[in-house]
Enzyme design. Sequence first.
Site, PDB file in Angstrom:
ATOM      1  N   CYS A 134       0.155   7.679   3.124  1.00 58.40           N
ATOM      2  CA  CYS A 134       0.430   6.207   3.788  1.00 58.40           C
ATOM      3  C   CYS A 134      -0.750   5.625   3.819  1.00 58.40           C
ATOM      4  CB  CYS A 134       1.400   6.172   4.723  1.00 58.40           C
ATOM      5  SG  CYS A 134       0.774   7.151   6.118  1.00 58.40           S
ATOM      6  N   GLU A 150       7.152   4.143  11.008  1.00 56.81           N
ATOM      7  CA  GLU A 150       5.845   4.345  10.483  1.00 56.81           C
ATOM      8  C   GLU A 150       6.269   4.232   8.840  1.00 56.81           C
ATOM      9  OE1 GLU A 150       2.954   4.712  11.871  1.00 56.81           O
ATOM     10  OE2 GLU A 150       3.747   4.644  13.844  1.00 56.81           O
ATOM     11  N   ALA A 200      13.493  14.344   4.049  1.00 54.60           N
ATOM     12  CA  ALA A 200      13.780  14.044   2.408  1.00 54.60           C
ATOM     13  C   ALA A 200      14.183  14.981   1.701  1.00 54.60           C
ATOM     14  CB  ALA A 200      12.342  13.555   2.168  1.00 54.60           C
ATOM     15  N   GLY A 218       8.845   6.370   6.426  1.00 54.46           N
ATOM     16  CA  GLY A 218       9.016   6.376   5.088  1.00 54.46           C
ATOM     17  C   GLY A 218       8.767   4.852   4.532  1.00 54.46           C
ATOM     18  N   SER A 219       9.329   4.535   3.641  1.00 57.77           N
ATOM     19  CA  SER A 219       8.801   3.309   3.030  1.00 57.77           C
ATOM     20  C   SER A 219       9.134   1.975   3.599  1.00 57.77           C
ATOM     21  CB  SER A 219       9.527   2.994   1.536  1.00 57.77           C
ATOM     22  OG  SER A 219      10.961   2.968   1.624  1.00 57.77           O
TER      23      SER A 219
END
Length: 485
Positions: free
Chosen positions: A280, A246, A175, A226-227
């Site tokens: 998460c 994930e 990121a 990530g999202s």
Amino acid sequence: MAGGKAGNFIGGRWLAEPETMPAINPATGEEIAQLPNSTRETVNSAVAAAKASAPVWATTPVFKRAEMCVAIAAAVDADRDAIARVLSTEQGKVLAEAQGEVAKAADGFRLAAELVKQMGGQTLPAEDPSKLVMTIRQPRGVYGVITPWNFPVNIPVEYLAPAIATGNTVVWVPAPTTSLVACALMAAIENAGLPAGVVNLVIGEGATAGDAVVVHPDITAIGFTGSAATGQRIAGRGAGKSLLLELGGNGPVIVFDDADLDAAAAAAAGGAFFNAGQVCAATGRVLAHRSIVDSLCEKLVAHAQTHVLGDPFHQGTTMGPLNNAKVAAKVKEHVDDAAANGARVLQGGKPRPDLGSDLFFEPTIVRDVTRDMKINREETFGPVVPVVAFTDEAEALDLALDSEYGLSVGVFTRDVSRGVKIAKAIPAGIVNVNAGSTWWEIHLPFGGGSGTRSGLGRLGGMHTLEAMTELKMISVTIGQEAALA
Ligand code: NAD
């Protein structure tokens, strides 16, 4: 920083990029480095390096690759404090949490080394007696690994360690807001002597560098954390490649009237405030039986009040800033939306720019949250515990099921059969009975339930090694005589 290296690492060399972007300390807003803002061409050169190294690494004996993982673990341990300092400076988590994260990263390499030596295929019976049938596991080739900023050391290791152990090569895009610590981890891996080209680091924006990895024809497999929105995009753009995704969560922690409320409050608060809630599997929401909701809220407020928000390096600080402006805006939006729609903010609820930057947000408890509020429906990803009251088991289950996500769940009840019944009924990858939604250990399966927005496949221990290898069936015609001998 650890090793003082900051740049792309391609084919065993640290390289600068003409265009750069700043690395920022979220606790102060100060620039701490300039890092590459890589182009698609740079990604192409990294993929070429990974592809060139793939045949040799794939045929390096398993025990040698396991030794390499052990050496990397030692190098990460040796650099632990330096890597942790970069992690705290760039991500914002308190130093003790950063040190714990780096220690776990070394464990991840040791675990991959152990497991790969145990991973085997099978021999299988066949209807045709002249056949000897076996399965073997082979590396998938060149992995694209794209990782988020919340655990910017551990999450990459969840992919890098099994990839190295199983003989894959990698192009890794971290990121943008945590790319300096990616360099620190990469430098430790280099110091351990990993052959050039096995892992290549490319720093850049997701929409450019990340996307270039996803669509590259020589990338055979993708590991992404990530999202949900980015994961869905990658699933489309990377269609046909092997995918491990994930994604997000909005884990309910369900607290029944017979629960140990002290344990439930401690776990729910711990799961919401660890890493400032940027987890998460965090306590996304607490579903509490109406008869205990007052008492549970009091306990949650008491936990929130123990936290000291501030600079992650200050002694006594227990919670640092959020990592970036996007997540800070979302947290504020969700709390404000809840308050405007009738929820009560019992504790916190505001940003604290007086602490050094706009990214500090108070540990927050909100009650009287209802089903349609954003704070209940969406992933908040901040230090917030929204509390929703329920009347009976059916309503608790209905609230839990009424979600697009299915990552992790906590259930508190002294009735273990009820706990298991609820666990079986929720389509999440993880349900912890009498523990919070964040409980997990690195050898255990971790991932989203099918049909939810939380992802595809399982990470953790042998599951990742299996996911990162191709299962190949080989049949050998040996003739009846040998078969019956
Ligand atoms: P994000 O999806 O915005 O970014 C994740 C990574 O994807 C970053 O490296 C980013 O640069 C890259 N990216 C962005 N757009 C891309 C594109 N078009 N193509 C390819 N790559 C692209 O997520 P984030 O905000 O960095 O991370 C937070 C999210 O990650 C949360 O939703 C959280 O729940 C999730 N997460 C999930 C897990 C899990 O294991 N399930 C663990 C940690 C975080």
